[in-house]
Design an enzyme around this catalytic site. Sequence first.
Site, PDB file in Angstrom:
ATOM      1  N   ASP A   3     -53.951 -85.482  -4.265  1.00 52.48           N
ATOM      2  CA  ASP A   3     -52.652 -86.142  -4.369  1.00 52.48           C
ATOM      3  C   ASP A   3     -51.594 -85.410  -3.541  1.00 52.48           C
ATOM      4  OD1 ASP A   3     -50.904 -88.069  -5.992  1.00 52.48           O
ATOM      5  OD2 ASP A   3     -49.944 -86.147  -6.436  1.00 52.48           O
ATOM      6  N   HIS A  14     -52.590 -98.147  -8.223  1.00 50.45           N
ATOM      7  CA  HIS A  14     -51.897 -97.928  -9.492  1.00 50.45           C
ATOM      8  C   HIS A  14     -50.399 -97.733  -9.315  1.00 50.45           C
ATOM      9  CE1 HIS A  14     -52.762 -94.089  -7.672  1.00 50.45           C
ATOM     10  NE2 HIS A  14     -51.829 -93.529  -8.418  1.00 50.45           N
ATOM     11  N   ASP A  15     -49.930 -97.534  -8.096  1.00 52.16           N
ATOM     12  CA  ASP A  15     -48.506 -97.336  -7.820  1.00 52.16           C
ATOM     13  C   ASP A  15     -47.878 -98.644  -7.382  1.00 52.16           C
ATOM     14  OD1 ASP A  15     -48.444 -94.618  -8.416  1.00 52.16           O
ATOM     15  OD2 ASP A  15     -49.000 -94.028  -6.385  1.00 52.16           O
ATOM     16  N   ASP A  59     -42.868 -77.801  -8.090  1.00 51.42           N
ATOM     17  CA  ASP A  59     -43.857 -77.577  -7.031  1.00 51.42           C
ATOM     18  C   ASP A  59     -44.466 -76.186  -7.147  1.00 51.42           C
ATOM     19  OD1 ASP A  59     -43.113 -80.055  -5.988  1.00 51.42           O
ATOM     20  OD2 ASP A  59     -43.242 -79.331  -3.922  1.00 51.42           O
ATOM     21  N   GLN A  63     -41.678 -82.026 -12.614  1.00 50.61           N
ATOM     22  CA  GLN A  63     -42.897 -81.649 -11.885  1.00 50.61           C
ATOM     23  C   GLN A  63     -42.574 -80.564 -10.856  1.00 50.61           C
ATOM     24  OE1 GLN A  63     -43.662 -85.659 -10.565  1.00 50.61           O
ATOM     25  NE2 GLN A  63     -45.415 -85.883 -11.922  1.00 50.61           N
ATOM     26  N   GLU A  77     -54.366 -88.278   0.041  1.00 47.53           N
ATOM     27  CA  GLU A  77     -53.249 -89.193  -0.169  1.00 47.53           C
ATOM     28  C   GLU A  77     -52.056 -88.629   0.590  1.00 47.53           C
ATOM     29  OE1 GLU A  77     -49.991 -91.008  -3.184  1.00 47.53           O
ATOM     30  OE2 GLU A  77     -50.513 -88.896  -3.095  1.00 47.53           O
ATOM     31  N   HIS A 120     -47.986 -79.898  -7.440  1.00 44.15           N
ATOM     32  CA  HIS A 120     -47.075 -79.571  -8.534  1.00 44.15           C
ATOM     33  C   HIS A 120     -47.816 -79.607  -9.862  1.00 44.15           C
ATOM     34  CE1 HIS A 120     -46.895 -83.967  -7.698  1.00 44.15           C
ATOM     35  NE2 HIS A 120     -47.103 -84.042  -9.007  1.00 44.15           N
ATOM     36  N   TYR A 138     -47.015 -81.874   1.314  1.00 43.16           N
ATOM     37  CA  TYR A 138     -45.807 -81.165   0.872  1.00 43.16           C
ATOM     38  C   TYR A 138     -46.047 -79.744   0.352  1.00 43.16           C
ATOM     39  CZ  TYR A 138     -44.997 -86.198   0.480  1.00 43.16           C
ATOM     40  OH  TYR A 138     -44.959 -87.543   0.719  1.00 43.16           O
ATOM     41  N   LEU A 139     -47.179 -79.125   0.670  1.00 40.86           N
ATOM     42  CA  LEU A 139     -47.560 -77.886  -0.022  1.00 40.86           C
ATOM     43  C   LEU A 139     -46.666 -76.701   0.316  1.00 40.86           C
ATOM     44  CD1 LEU A 139     -51.470 -78.001   0.159  1.00 40.86           C
ATOM     45  CD2 LEU A 139     -49.911 -79.126  -1.458  1.00 40.86           C
TER      46      LEU A 139
END
Length: 542
Positions: free
Chosen positions: A201, A308-309, A171, A169, A243, A104, A205-206
């Site tokens: 990242d 970081h999440d 896609d 964001q 990821e 995205h 989901y592409l």
Amino acid sequence: MSESYWYKNAIFYEVYIRAFADGNGDGHGDFIGLTQRLDYFQELGVDCLWLLPMYPSPLKDDGYDIADYYNIHPDYGTLEDFKVFLREAHARGLRVIADLVINHTSDQHPWFQAARSDRNSPYRDYYVWSDTDQKYQGTRIIFLDTERSNWAWDEQAGQYYWHRFYSHQPDLNYDNPAVQEEMLNVMRFWLEMGLDGFRVDAVPYLFEREGTNCENLPETHAYLKRMRHFVEENFPGAILLAEANQWPWDLRPYFGEGDEFHLAFHFPLMPRLYLALAKEDATPIVNILAQTPPIPDNCQWCTFLRNHDELTLEMVTPEEREFLWNYYAPHPRMRLNLGIRRRLAPLLDGDIRKITLLHSLLFSLPGSPVLYYGDEIGMGDNIWLPDRNGVRTPMQWDAGLGAGFSTAPPERFYAPLIQEGPFDYRRVNLAAQKADPDSLWHTLRRMIAVRKAHPTLGQGDYRLIQWETLPSFLGVLRQNGKETILALHNLSGRPLAFTLPLSDFQGWHWEGVLNESGSGQVPVTGFPVCLEPYQYRWLKLG
């Protein structure tokens, strides 16, 4: 091992540029500051830096909402600053990979602005549009606490657009060949500059297909293989790290037959390290690794304790999630989405024994370890900051006014320093830890050095050893044909003493390589194991 397989024995270090070092005194970390601190990474012993998003962005999602793939966010400096940083990192033998968000963009990206304003724009087809919000009904919503749908209405466009994450964001549409080419162009731009690869990242989901959950689709894998082929053909030695927050059997296809990703994060293992520690029982670790299929020889898992999440609890059962929340996040502010917004040290009440025990597991189990900035000194968090910002506070270098992070007045810092409680930066900082030979920092530095000195810990076969009457014991045996390392762990607050049958190694010589200075022969009667609460020992057998 071929130099092109460097990643299999590497220690990765995740850097949030804004938080690490401010080189121009504006209260934000930047590439000038990061360049000035490069010697630190050499001293710690890590091999590869992973940079969080560095691109121009409105920062609604801390840079994961990219507005320009071909530049540097002005807070972080210029492209020239980045080139200097990269050159200096390489001069020190450090590799650098960067986040690449391919699923995205920001809704502020010029592509999306063009797409929403004109149905005939070539950029209209860069995104996924619909006259209805009823398509792809079998798709889960990832951010359940903020989003009600994966579709958002755009008044200017007069249509709905698809988004798997935040509604700001949109896609990208990978059914459009121009989008596929554009992402390869983005990769080429940074790899030609000398970048050593990407942490890619949100890769599952592409593509979208009716009647599916729109995750892990064959079309997605086909494009990811194309990305890998592009890298191999044009930039040998560069890596792609996936990821994909999925179960092990869904993760396995992201390696392909060694022709998709070089590495992938082992998300399901991470919460089970905490579960095993809390329950004083190694079974959750053993079970998830038993469910982890073999991967091709040229591939590697990436393992981690924190990042970081939030500490995601997606890959556990509802009962385990409830247990982990109650144990590690009793206050509602400590919870976020399906996870926990706390750093490593506060999760473990600052107990250096538990922190180093988890690192021993991280460094001895299969995979290349990833450290998160500040965890090597036991930094704390601020659960009262919004979203995930509480684990992204300034690096604590020393006890001075700005913690050595910046010369700006602290009130101008992008986020407040931690200034109270046991993790106050005047108590927890690198300078103080360097002065204490028994500190967490020195302990982890030694552990890194020992792991790198024994490549079997990065590439060897592994076998887990349990003891039926002592569930808190876990042995990790690593072998690569040249050397054998045995790591012993006590996951409980009680001492352990028992005799471990090591029939395959009777009469072998053993010597301690970590947390152990002894040596001797493995007796016929078995190896006597004595471990203090939360103690670990690494032995070399030969």
